[in-house]
Structures are given as C-alpha cells and as structure tokens.
Design a protein around this motif. Structure first.
Motif, PDB file in Angstrom:
ATOM      1  N   UNK A 169      91.215 -33.020   8.737  1.00 23.53           N
ATOM      2  CA  UNK A 169      90.624 -32.570  10.001  1.00 23.53           C
ATOM      3  C   UNK A 169      90.373 -31.069   9.976  1.00 23.53           C
ATOM      4  N   UNK A 170      91.313 -30.317   9.405  1.00 16.33           N
ATOM      5  CA  UNK A 170      91.156 -28.869   9.318  1.00 16.33           C
ATOM      6  C   UNK A 170      90.001 -28.499   8.401  1.00 16.33           C
ATOM      7  N   UNK A 171      89.865 -29.184   7.284  1.00 22.91           N
ATOM      8  CA  UNK A 171      88.757 -28.912   6.370  1.00 22.91           C
ATOM      9  C   UNK A 171      87.411 -29.197   7.034  1.00 22.91           C
ATOM     10  N   UNK A 172      87.355 -30.269   7.823  1.00 27.71           N
ATOM     11  CA  UNK A 172      86.113 -30.596   8.533  1.00 27.71           C
ATOM     12  C   UNK A 172      85.772 -29.523   9.560  1.00 27.71           C
ATOM     13  N   UNK A 173      86.763 -29.070  10.314  1.00 24.75           N
ATOM     14  CA  UNK A 173      86.514 -28.037  11.326  1.00 24.75           C
ATOM     15  C   UNK A 173      86.083 -26.721  10.679  1.00 24.75           C
ATOM     16  N   UNK A 174      86.663 -26.391   9.529  1.00 25.29           N
ATOM     17  CA  UNK A 174      86.273 -25.165   8.824  1.00 25.29           C
ATOM     18  C   UNK A 174      84.828 -25.264   8.348  1.00 25.29           C
ATOM     19  N   UNK A 175      84.427 -26.437   7.875  1.00 31.91           N
ATOM     20  CA  UNK A 175      83.039 -26.635   7.432  1.00 31.91           C
ATOM     21  C   UNK A 175      82.062 -26.409   8.581  1.00 31.91           C
ATOM     22  N   UNK A 176      82.352 -26.972   9.738  1.00 32.70           N
ATOM     23  CA  UNK A 176      81.464 -26.812  10.893  1.00 32.70           C
ATOM     24  C   UNK A 176      81.455 -25.358  11.366  1.00 32.70           C
ATOM     25  N   UNK A 177      82.623 -24.717  11.374  1.00 33.91           N
ATOM     26  CA  UNK A 177      82.695 -23.315  11.803  1.00 33.91           C
ATOM     27  C   UNK A 177      81.884 -22.406  10.881  1.00 33.91           C
ATOM     28  N   UNK A 178      81.901 -22.704   9.582  1.00 30.59           N
ATOM     29  CA  UNK A 178      81.106 -21.909   8.643  1.00 30.59           C
ATOM     30  C   UNK A 178      79.618 -22.014   8.945  1.00 30.59           C
ATOM     31  N   UNK A 179      79.160 -23.188   9.378  1.00 30.37           N
ATOM     32  CA  UNK A 179      77.741 -23.346   9.707  1.00 30.37           C
ATOM     33  C   UNK A 179      77.376 -22.547  10.960  1.00 30.37           C
ATOM     34  N   UNK A 180      78.292 -22.463  11.919  1.00 30.55           N
ATOM     35  CA  UNK A 180      78.013 -21.674  13.127  1.00 30.55           C
ATOM     36  C   UNK A 180      77.964 -20.190  12.800  1.00 30.55           C
ATOM     37  N   UNK A 181      78.854 -19.748  11.936  1.00 34.28           N
ATOM     38  CA  UNK A 181      78.912 -18.325  11.594  1.00 34.28           C
ATOM     39  C   UNK A 181      77.689 -17.899  10.778  1.00 34.28           C
ATOM     40  N   UNK A 182      77.195 -18.785   9.934  1.00 40.83           N
ATOM     41  CA  UNK A 182      76.052 -18.472   9.074  1.00 40.83           C
ATOM     42  C   UNK A 182      74.773 -18.436   9.912  1.00 40.83           C
ATOM     43  N   UNK A 183      74.143 -17.278  10.008  1.00 42.87           N
ATOM     44  CA  UNK A 183      72.926 -17.141  10.822  1.00 42.87           C
ATOM     45  C   UNK A 183      71.730 -17.861  10.205  1.00 42.87           C
ATOM     46  N   UNK A 184      71.808 -18.237   8.934  1.00 40.24           N
ATOM     47  CA  UNK A 184      70.701 -18.952   8.302  1.00 40.24           C
ATOM     48  C   UNK A 184      70.503 -20.336   8.894  1.00 40.24           C
ATOM     49  N   UNK A 185      71.556 -20.906   9.492  1.00 38.24           N
ATOM     50  CA  UNK A 185      71.423 -22.219  10.121  1.00 38.24           C
ATOM     51  C   UNK A 185      70.852 -22.139  11.528  1.00 38.24           C
ATOM     52  N   UNK A 186      70.793 -20.941  12.114  1.00 42.65           N
ATOM     53  CA  UNK A 186      70.284 -20.708  13.480  1.00 42.65           C
ATOM     54  C   UNK A 186      71.213 -21.265  14.554  1.00 42.65           C
ATOM     55  N   UNK A 187      72.399 -21.767  14.192  1.00 45.05           N
ATOM     56  CA  UNK A 187      73.356 -22.196  15.214  1.00 45.05           C
ATOM     57  C   UNK A 187      73.883 -21.003  16.006  1.00 45.05           C
TER      58      UNK A 187
END
Length: 345
Positions: A169-187
């Motif tokens: 669960x922690x690994x999954x949450x870290x993966x999603x958080x990385x996508x939010x932090x990365x501005x290339x995804x526009x999240x």
C-alpha cells in the motif's frame, strides 16, 4: 480647385436646392454597403473559427454537426470489445497521431476509469498517457480528468489481496504521489487538495499497518543517502520525500508563482492551471503526523510546517494543535536521548 472638389461642391449645392426626399426603395449605394457588411461579417466569423481551434473547449464545439448532435469520440468510434487503459491509449495514439486531432477529456476519463484493481501496469499506462498527451497533443488536463487519473492509479497500484499488508500500500501511494509532484504529468495544475489528502491518508494507513507488524518506523536522518540502507529504510526515505513534495507543490501553487514569470511563461502556465487550492488544515495534520512518525520533530518543523508558515497568504500563522504536537514529540525525543546517555554512562 481640382475636379473632385468641384463635383463634391456641386453635389452639396444641388442637395440644398432639391432638399431631402424620403423614399421606400433602397439606393444602389445602400445595397452595396449591405452586401459588403455581410461579406465582412462572414470573413470575421471564419477568422474567429480559425483562432478558436487553439482551445480544447472550442474544438468540442466545432466538432458538432449542423443539427447540434455531437460527433462520436475516438473511443466511441473504435467500439472496443474489451476496454482497458492499454487498449484505450493505443486507440487514442492512432487517433491523435501527428496532431491530426485533439483528445477529448471524456476519452481520457474513460481510459482512467477502465483501470483494473491490482494491475500495476494499468497505473503505469495512465501515468504514460498523462505525460504523452500533454507533450504531443496539447492536452489540457481538467479537474475531472485529474480525479479520474489519481483514483484509477490508486485502484490499480494497490494489490487486490484479501489482506493488504502495509508495504504494498505504501509503495502504491508513493507511486501516485510521484506523479502529482512531477509537473510533466500536469497533475500539479489540476489536482484538488482533497485528492492529495487521499494520497496522504493512504500513506498514513500503510505506515500504521507496517508498525502493527513490528516494523520500526523511526529512522536516523542523514544529510545524504549512501545507498547502503535496507529496503525498508529506503522506502521510509521515499515516504518522507514525497510527503514533503506534496506539501511543497500545494504551497507553491497557492503562492501564485505566475506573478513573477515573464509574459510567455505566464501565459503558458495559466493556460494549464485549473485550480489554486493550497494545503488545508487536514493536509498539514496528515503530513505532520507522517513526518513525526518517521523523521521526528526537527524534520516536521523544518520541512513541513516551515514552508507552510513561509507562504505569504498564511502570514506565519500555524494551527496551535500542530505546534503542540511537534513540541510534545520534541520533548519526548529529548527524554529518550537523555535516557540513552544515562544508560551508556
């Protein structure tokens, strides 16, 4: 006096003599003026249609037919028997190849909603679609798309075991958080604070499950990771990094960085920006609890509460319950350090 001036003066003199005579029949000049005004209006409308192609909302309007029925989207035209993120992104890539057409927000939402529980591959496809559509198709992510993307990635990255242990669960949450932090995804431009709180709640729940299994969460922070840490310790370091990153993203966005940008960069930034929401009290509490359980009071004060208090719109005011929690954790850490020194002596 030249010829034109003479003709103009003669017309004025004749008008004074004859006077004004109203008539119901339009003159040739009136008809010509009417025709020219209609031609100008038609040309102006064509220019407006050409310029409105730059926005996604205008393209949706242009794609409608004369009768008012919306044309079917790319996924509707494909009529897939099996809808998964992998099938959907393949269709959308062919549909929008070489900038032939713009991808609709509804198609992207369908792609995210088709993610299957426990399939990490689907979460990675959503992350790839976010980066690729923005880079190659001028795709502007909206709030509804950001919500569908985050919920879809959480659903697919968390294993669908009967009993989910805290580490996956922690690994999954870290993966999603990385996508939010990365501005290339526009999240970064479209994610609401509520969704960030949801990711932080997943992290906190995973840490609680790991602690119940007997894992020691508290780690000794180093100035720089050496790479010799164990897997669990590396995971906890990543947890601190993404927790700090999520808070910094919200603080940065709410501080209006576009006010200090140049004109072109500001226009590009505002074109993608969908929300100015910053960290709420619930966000700060979750991030503080996570930081206290892993990094201690010093990390929570300097890396979580510090950036929040430094934002101009907070005016340096932090909730007293959070400050009291940090002070309590700091006194407890001092007592533990004194007991350890007494035991050594």
């Amino acid at each position: 006096m030249n010829n034109q001036a003479f003709v103009r003066a003669r017309c004025i003199l004749r008008a004074n003599k004859v006077g004004y005579r109203p008539t119901t029949e339009p003159s040739k000049a009136c008809v010509q003026n009417l025709m020219s005004s209609r031609a100008v209006a038609s040309t102006t409308f064509q220019h407006q249609q050409r310029f409105t192609f730059s926005s996604v909302a205008a393209q949706e309007q242009v794609l409608t037919t004369v009768e008012g029925d919306r044309r079917p989207s790319a996924l509707e035209q494909a009529n897939l028997d099996i809808i998964t993120p992998g099938h959907s992104i393949f269709v959308l890539q062919k549909y929008a190849a070489n900038g032939a057409a713009l991808i609709r927000q509804s198609d992207f939402v369908k792609l995210c909603e088709s993610s299957r529980p426990g399939k990490l591959k689907d979460a990675k496809v959503i992350a790839t679609a976010l980066k690729e559509f923005r880079r190659n198709n001028r795709f502007v992510l909206q709030k509804v798309g950001a919500r569908a993307a985050i919920e879809g990635m959480i659903r697919s990255s968390v294993p669908n075991y009967k009993t989910v242990y805290g580490k996956p669960r922690l690994q999954a949450a870290i993966f999603v958080a990385d996508q939010i932090i990365d501005e290339k995804t526009a999240l970064y431009f479209a994610t609401e604070t509520e969704l960030v709180d949801q990711v932080l709640s997943e992290i906190q729940q995973a840490l609680t499950e790991m602690e119940d299994k007997g894992l020691q969460l508290k780690i000794t922070l180093k100035e720089k990771a050496t790479g010799d840490e164990e897997d669990d310790e590396k995971l906890l370091y990543k947890t601190l990094r993404v927790t700090e990153g999520l808070v910094n993203v919200l603080v940065k966005r709410s501080c209006r960085p576009e006010l200090h940008m140049k004109k072109r960069a500001k226009r590009k930034y505002l074109k993608r920006l969908q929300t100015l929401a910053g960290p709420e009290l619930s966000t700060l509490k979750l991030a503080t609890d996570i930081s206290l359980s892993i990094g201690g009071a010093a990390f929570a004060q300097s890396n979580i509460v510090g950036p929040y208090a430094a934002a101009w719109w907070t005016k340096g005011i932090v909730d007293e319950s959070i400050l009291a929690k940090i002070a309590e954790a700091e006194s407890r850490e001092e007592e533990v350090a004194q007991q350890a020194q007494a035991a050594v002596a």
